[in-house]
Each structure stands twice: as C-alpha cells, then as structure tokens.
Design an enzyme around this catalytic site. Structure first.
Site, PDB file in Angstrom:
ATOM      1  N   GLY A 212       0.784  -1.229   0.000  1.00 28.68           N
ATOM      2  CA  GLY A 212       0.000   0.000   0.000  1.00 28.68           C
ATOM      3  C   GLY A 212       0.810   1.271   0.000  1.00 28.68           C
ATOM      4  O   GLY A 212       0.254   2.350  -0.237  1.00 28.68           O
TER       5      GLY A 212
ATOM      6  N   SER B   3       3.452   1.563  -2.029  1.00 27.20           N
ATOM      7  CA  SER B   3       4.126   1.586  -3.323  1.00 27.20           C
ATOM      8  C   SER B   3       3.519   2.687  -4.194  1.00 27.20           C
ATOM      9  O   SER B   3       2.516   3.308  -3.852  1.00 27.20           O
ATOM     10  CB  SER B   3       3.971   0.230  -4.027  1.00 27.20           C
ATOM     11  N   PHE B   4       4.130   2.932  -5.334  1.00 25.73           N
ATOM     12  CA  PHE B   4       3.668   3.964  -6.256  1.00 25.73           C
ATOM     13  C   PHE B   4       2.210   3.741  -6.644  1.00 25.73           C
ATOM     14  O   PHE B   4       1.372   4.642  -6.530  1.00 25.73           O
ATOM     15  CB  PHE B   4       4.575   3.948  -7.493  1.00 25.73           C
TER      16      PHE B   4
ATOM     17  N   LYS C  44      10.488   3.895   7.098  1.00 28.66           N
ATOM     18  CA  LYS C  44      10.090   5.066   6.334  1.00 28.66           C
ATOM     19  C   LYS C  44       8.963   5.827   7.035  1.00 28.66           C
ATOM     20  O   LYS C  44       8.962   7.059   7.099  1.00 28.66           O
ATOM     21  CB  LYS C  44       9.627   4.634   4.934  1.00 28.66           C
TER      22      LYS C  44
ATOM     23  N   LYS D  85       5.180 -11.962 -13.791  1.00 28.11           N
ATOM     24  CA  LYS D  85       3.787 -11.532 -13.877  1.00 28.11           C
ATOM     25  C   LYS D  85       2.910 -12.612 -14.511  1.00 28.11           C
ATOM     26  O   LYS D  85       1.778 -12.857 -14.083  1.00 28.11           O
ATOM     27  CB  LYS D  85       3.680 -10.233 -14.676  1.00 28.11           C
TER      28      LYS D  85
ATOM     29  N   PRO E 292      -1.798  -3.873 -16.860  1.00 29.07           N
ATOM     30  CA  PRO E 292      -1.465  -2.522 -17.325  1.00 29.07           C
ATOM     31  C   PRO E 292      -0.175  -2.463 -18.125  1.00 29.07           C
ATOM     32  O   PRO E 292       0.725  -3.293 -17.976  1.00 29.07           O
ATOM     33  CB  PRO E 292      -1.305  -1.745 -16.011  1.00 29.07           C
TER      34      PRO E 292
ATOM     35  N   LEU F  64       3.185   0.107 -19.093  1.00 32.73           N
ATOM     36  CA  LEU F  64       4.162   0.737 -18.215  1.00 32.73           C
ATOM     37  C   LEU F  64       3.481   1.821 -17.389  1.00 32.73           C
ATOM     38  O   LEU F  64       2.863   2.737 -17.943  1.00 32.73           O
ATOM     39  CB  LEU F  64       5.288   1.351 -19.054  1.00 32.73           C
TER      40      LEU F  64
END
Length: 359
Positions: A55, A57-58, A86, A215, A238, A240
């Site tokens: 959660g 992540s980007f 972090k 993937k 998706p 990139l």
C-alpha cells in the site's frame, strides 16, 4: 485512446496524499515507543473495509487514494522493515502532522506466510494485491529469483483470500507483459492483442524476460487457485505505469518492464498508463465484480508509436532513446504488426460511470 474518462493528473496530488496517508495510516506507537497497533481491528462488519498489499508503493498509494474518495476504509499491509522505518522517519520529520483520517489503518504482514496474510485480511471485504515487489538486495533490475518470489507471494495472497471468511473478492495487478510476449513465427498468431492473449512462457525464459515471466506465472497461479477455491478474482494487465516522478518512485518495475522495449516499440506494443487512471480502473473493476466485471482487463492510455513520444518517455526514464528504439526512433521505417485493445475495460468503465451518473 485508453480508458474512458479523462482524470486530471496533478503533480501535487500524490505527494499531498502520501503525506496524509503516512500521517494517518494508523501506525501508532505503543507504550514502548517501537511497536504499532492496528485500530481497524475494531471496525464493524457493516463498514466498507478493504485491504491493499504494498500500500505504500507507487501504485498502492494511488489505489488507496481512490478508495478513500469512494468512502472505503482502507487497511495497508506493510511487509518489510524498510517501509516501517520510512513511516517512522516521516513521523519524526514532522510530516505526520495535520489530517486525521480514521479510514486508514496499517498492519505488518509477511507475504511468505499464509496465516500472517489471512490475519491481516480478517475483517476486510475485498483485497487489492498490487504485487509491488522490489529487489531486497538493492540491485537494479528484476531477476529470475524475483520472479519466483512474485509467484509465491501471489499464491499465498490468494490462499489467504480463500481462507479468510470476510474476504469476498480480489483484484490482482498483473501486467500487459503477461499478454504480449509470443513467438511471432507462429502461423496462427493474431495481430490483435487483447485480454484473451497470454505470453508464451518458453519465449520469456529464452529471452530472459524475468519481469514478464513473474507476472505471467503469478497471474496464472492466481487464476488456478481462484478456480479451485471458487473465489472471485479480476486481474488488471497494465502497460508501463507512469505519473509524477514514476521512474524514481517506481524504478525497479519501470526498468524491468522496459527490457525488450525495442521489440515492443517496433511491434506497436510499447504502451503506458497513468497511475491515477490505473487506480481508478482497479476500483471500478472491484465495484463491478458483483455485476459485470470478470476475467482479465488490459489497461493503457497510450501506445508509443511516434518519435516525439519515444523521446518523451526516454527523458522521463533517463534512458537513451536508442535503448528503447534500437537506434531507429522513426515509426515510418517499419509497419506496426500488432494492435492493442482495451475495449473490454473501456466498456466496463463506461457502464460503471453511467450507473454513477444515474444514481
């Protein structure tokens, strides 16, 4: 074009949300000052509670943002000490001041332990498995070993979903790479690439396309478990993933995705998607799973076909144009052999948005 609907991409949106997320993620210190507790454990069954793996992540942050805007209570799984540290650093720096949002909580979870994941999922109605893996050794790129970790983690998440009584469905982030890498010498190969297409595993191994292999195997494993356990699953494939500072904030997946970029560009298969639009697609698919959503969905905004588009992508990633194009950036020098289609996702999002307007 890509997904139906034009969502404004604001440079400050993710950063502002990141500060809000990390300041209000429910990662509150215990009496000893070095432990966290999870306030979402006490959420009632009537609340719309969902869980997002990776959660912070980007992509994970963007999905959480969309879920919060839709009124969901979101639980994040933090899997490693790096993310935990972090959060501590941001608290000490003062960035954890401000918004008080009780709709976010966080738990530590071990993706190598099904029981640990199941406990983290307990009380959640749905799961978004973003599979945002990084190389724990800190090396650039994505190795065959990481592909194996990707598959095992996905298998554990799916087993935990099936084991947890509160969880009804899961949305898995796969990749367009799980659809496009095929042996082009095959006489029966269609030029249309859509949600029914799967990459060839032997081809990925031969070309050492480890990110695509990870993937591909992870998604196939998820579907096997979902079918065996009779569990609701939808997968998003998706292109990139782009967005503000994407190559910096999503470096390992970005560079791993672009391995083989020359061939993708030559074949008309180098596609991108904005992170916020991809997040919207995830939430849309999740909300439609009890109605029309099912199976796989290809997700992209743009197919890179012109020299100026390639130059822009090269600039954003910090890569030489020749690395992406093979030294020939002009699309006029070759014919595009394949055509990507996200018609299925466009139709789903169009129906969902019409329903929202009617309501």
């Amino acid at each position: 074009m890509g997904i139906i609907g034009q969502y404004e991409t604001q440079q400050l949106e993710i950063e502002e949300f990141r500060r809000m997320l990390l300041s209000c993620a429910g990662m509150r210190r215990g009496k000893e000052g070095d432990e966290f507790r999870d306030p979402a454990r006490h959420a009632t069954a009537e609340e719309k509670v969902v869980c997002v793996t990776s959660g912070v992540s980007f992509l994970g942050i963007a999905i959480v943002n969309r879920l919060l805007l839709r009124g969901y209570s979101v639980r994040l799984i933090v899997t490693n000490e790096e993310d935990r540290e972090k959060l501590r650093e941001m608290e000490m720096s003062g960035e954890m001041r401000g918004t008080n949002n009780n709709n976010i909580s966080a738990v530590m979870g071990d993706l190598s332990d099904v029981q640990s994941i199941s406990e983290a999922f307990d009380g959640c109605r749905g799961v978004f498995h973003t599979a945002g893996f990084i190389d724990p050794a800190g090396l650039a790129g994505y190795s065959k070993w990481m592909a194996e970790i990707e598959v095992k983690g996905t298998e554990n998440v799916m087993e935990a979903c099936a084991r947890t009584s509160s969880v009804r469905s899961c949305v898995l982030t796969s990749s367009l790479l799980a659809c496009i890498w095929r042996d082009k010498s095959r006489s029966d190969l269609s030029t249309l690439v859509n949600h029914d297409c799967w990459s060839d595993e032997p081809f990925c191994i031969e070309k050492k396309l480890w990110y695509a292999l990870g993937k591909l195997r992870a998604e196939k494993a998820a579907w096997r478990i979902a079918e065996r356990k009779e569990f609701k699953l939808v997968t998003l494939c998706p292109g990139l993933i782009t967005g503000p500072e994407f190559s910096h904030r999503n470096s390992t997946p970005t560079f791993a995705y672009l391995k083989g970029a020359r061939e993708m560009y030559r074949d008309g298969l180098l596609a991108t998607v904005d992170v916020n639009r991809l997040a919207e697609a995830h939430v849309c698919a999740f909300e439609a799973m009890n109605k029309t959503a099912s199976g796989r969905y290809i997700c992209f905004d743009q197919v890179i076909q012109r020299e100026e588009e390639l130059l822009k992508l090269a600039g954003e990633t910090g890569m030489q144009t020749g690395v992406l194009s093979g030294g020939n950036a002009s699309s006029d020098s070759f014919s595009v052999r394949f055509k990507l289609s996200n018609t299925k996702l466009c139709g789903l999002m169009s129906r969902t948005m019409q329903c929202s307007n009617d309501c």
